[in-house]
Design a protein around this motif. Structure first.
Motif, PDB file in Angstrom:
ATOM      1  N   HIS A   1       0.840  -1.204   0.000  1.00 38.08           N
ATOM      2  CA  HIS A   1       0.000   0.000   0.000  1.00 38.08           C
ATOM      3  C   HIS A   1       0.872   1.250   0.000  1.00 38.08           C
ATOM      4  CE1 HIS A   1      -3.330   2.710   0.856  1.00 38.08           C
ATOM      5  NE2 HIS A   1      -2.609   3.224   1.850  1.00 38.08           N
ATOM      6  N   LYS A   2       1.898   1.235   0.848  1.00 40.15           N
ATOM      7  CA  LYS A   2       2.830   2.359   0.914  1.00 40.15           C
ATOM      8  C   LYS A   2       3.585   2.516  -0.404  1.00 40.15           C
ATOM      9  CE  LYS A   2       6.793   4.079   3.566  1.00 40.15           C
ATOM     10  NZ  LYS A   2       7.735   3.813   4.679  1.00 40.15           N
ATOM     11  N   LEU A   3       4.013   1.383  -0.984  1.00 44.57           N
ATOM     12  CA  LEU A   3       4.747   1.402  -2.250  1.00 44.57           C
ATOM     13  C   LEU A   3       3.891   1.963  -3.376  1.00 44.57           C
ATOM     14  CD1 LEU A   3       7.143   0.592  -4.087  1.00 44.57           C
ATOM     15  CD2 LEU A   3       6.129  -1.707  -4.206  1.00 44.57           C
ATOM     16  N   PHE A   4       2.680   1.437  -3.537  1.00 48.83           N
ATOM     17  CA  PHE A   4       1.805   1.870  -4.630  1.00 48.83           C
ATOM     18  C   PHE A   4       1.419   3.343  -4.489  1.00 48.83           C
ATOM     19  CE2 PHE A   4       0.081  -2.749  -4.965  1.00 48.83           C
ATOM     20  CZ  PHE A   4       1.280  -3.130  -5.541  1.00 48.83           C
ATOM     21  N   LYS A   5       1.143   3.762  -3.271  1.00 50.06           N
ATOM     22  CA  LYS A   5       0.770   5.171  -3.042  1.00 50.06           C
ATOM     23  C   LYS A   5       1.923   6.094  -3.421  1.00 50.06           C
ATOM     24  CE  LYS A   5      -1.296   8.328   0.316  1.00 50.06           C
ATOM     25  NZ  LYS A   5      -0.451   9.471  -0.090  1.00 50.06           N
ATOM     26  N   HIS A   6       3.130   5.707  -3.040  1.00 50.44           N
ATOM     27  CA  HIS A   6       4.297   6.524  -3.364  1.00 50.44           C
ATOM     28  C   HIS A   6       4.485   6.625  -4.877  1.00 50.44           C
ATOM     29  CE1 HIS A   6       8.206   8.371  -3.081  1.00 50.44           C
ATOM     30  NE2 HIS A   6       8.783   7.353  -3.691  1.00 50.44           N
ATOM     31  N   LEU A   7       4.365   5.513  -5.578  1.00 54.90           N
ATOM     32  CA  LEU A   7       4.531   5.511  -7.033  1.00 54.90           C
ATOM     33  C   LEU A   7       3.449   6.342  -7.712  1.00 54.90           C
ATOM     34  CD1 LEU A   7       5.473   1.744  -7.576  1.00 54.90           C
ATOM     35  CD2 LEU A   7       7.029   3.705  -7.514  1.00 54.90           C
ATOM     36  N   GLN A   8       2.215   6.215  -7.235  1.00 51.61           N
ATOM     37  CA  GLN A   8       1.109   6.984  -7.807  1.00 51.61           C
ATOM     38  C   GLN A   8       1.273   8.473  -7.545  1.00 51.61           C
ATOM     39  OE1 GLN A   8      -2.115   4.944  -5.901  1.00 51.61           O
ATOM     40  NE2 GLN A   8      -2.296   3.388  -7.509  1.00 51.61           N
ATOM     41  N   ASP A   9       1.713   8.833  -6.330  1.00 45.69           N
ATOM     42  CA  ASP A   9       1.923  10.244  -5.993  1.00 45.69           C
ATOM     43  C   ASP A   9       3.015  10.861  -6.861  1.00 45.69           C
ATOM     44  OD1 ASP A   9      -0.003  10.074  -4.058  1.00 45.69           O
ATOM     45  OD2 ASP A   9       1.384   9.911  -2.362  1.00 45.69           O
ATOM     46  N   CYS A  10       4.009  10.049  -7.242  1.00 44.18           N
ATOM     47  CA  CYS A  10       5.113  10.535  -8.089  1.00 44.18           C
ATOM     48  C   CYS A  10       4.769  10.486  -9.578  1.00 44.18           C
ATOM     49  CB  CYS A  10       6.377   9.704  -7.829  1.00 44.18           C
ATOM     50  SG  CYS A  10       7.119   9.945  -6.194  1.00 44.18           S
TER      51      CYS A  10
END
Length: 277
Positions: free
Chosen positions: A246-255
């Motif tokens: 969840h943390k990984l996907f959110k970070h990638l989406q935010d970037c």
């Protein structure tokens, strides 16, 4: 060369040169291309290049053809830790070899130079900048023969070294399983380059089965675990994996970073085509 590696190279070269793949390797638009001519649309071409006004007049789809003014700089970063030495269908490490080889062949097909690295607790040059098929084979062989056991990923150190060492704007492919991502931050690198993340996983490591009494060895640290792999232990483990992702996907989406997850029992090339389209 190992027979299994030869099969991987034959397969990936065939798919890279015969499939419609790599036409949209970069999401950047309008940079470094000159208009050349108009021609009738052919199956497999990028529909974004269709000139709808001309097509309406001609009563058939017409596409714009461009001349490339400058080459794309491709960097293939293979994140090889002990955890990639795992797989129920095939090793995650072998999937990384397959994806890296495919990307290398796409570069040779398009005439774009690529550089490859092996990364874990440091960043190591795998193959120098090249457009040659020989370097694709060399990269694949270096990754395939690399000893990943007792290796862990130092994301902060690797990303800092990439930021300092890559001076020209590039497309960076990060290929790994992306566990323990507390210090995984792509904001700085993403401000300078275009990044694509390929997450390699085995379904068993995300949803393991109850096995009772087990004696396991962590391939990243060689630490032993002796205990009971029951439903309670598995529930807690799955919860941690979901929190990590969840943390990984959110970070990638935010970037605004393109990414996909590829399992060891899937066709990695199809998933790669999906993320490049």
């Amino acid at each position: 060369m190992n027979l299994a590696l030869k099969k991987i190279l034959i397969k990936t070269k065939k798919q890279a040169f015969s499939e419609v793949i790599g036409n949209n390797i970069s999401k950047q638009k309008g940079e470094g291309y000159d208009f050349c001519e108009l021609k009738e649309y052919e199956y497999g071409e990028d529909v974004k290049n269709i000139d709808w006004v001309i097509s309406a007049k001609a009563q058939k789809p017409i596409v714009k053809v461009f001349h490339s003014q400058k080459e794309l700089n491709i960097k293939i970063i293979n994140l090889l830790s002990g955890s990639t030495y795992f797989g129920t269908k095939k090793l995650k490490k072998d999937v990384i070899v397959e994806l890296a080889s495919t990307l290398g062949f796409i570069c040779t097909k398009q005439g774009d130079p690529f550089t490859s690295y092996i990364a874990n607790d440091t960043l190591e040059l795998c193959t120098r900048k090249s457009k040659k098929v020989f370097n694709v084979n060399l990269m694949a062989e270096n990754i395939y023969n690399y000893n990943v056991l007792n290796k862990t990923i130092n994301y902060k150190k690797v990303l800092d070294e990439l930021f300092k060492s890559i001076h020209h704007k590039s497309i960076i492919f990060l290929i790994g399983d992306f566990f323990d991502i507390e210090k995984f931050d792509l904001k700085l690198l993403n401000s300078k380059h275009e990044i694509v993340v390929l997450i390699i996983r085995d379904k068993f490591e995300e949803e393991p089965k109850a096995l009772g009494n087990v004696n396991l060895i962590d391939p990243s640290s060689f630490e032993e675990y002796e205990g009971v792999l029951d439903n309670s232990t598995i529930t807690n483990y799955i919860k941690r994996i979901k929190e990590n992702d969840h943390k990984l996907f959110k970070h990638l989406q935010d970037c605004g970073i393109r990414f996909t997850k590829i399992y060891t029992d899937e066709n990695p090339i199809k998933k790669l085509i999906g993320v490049l389209s």
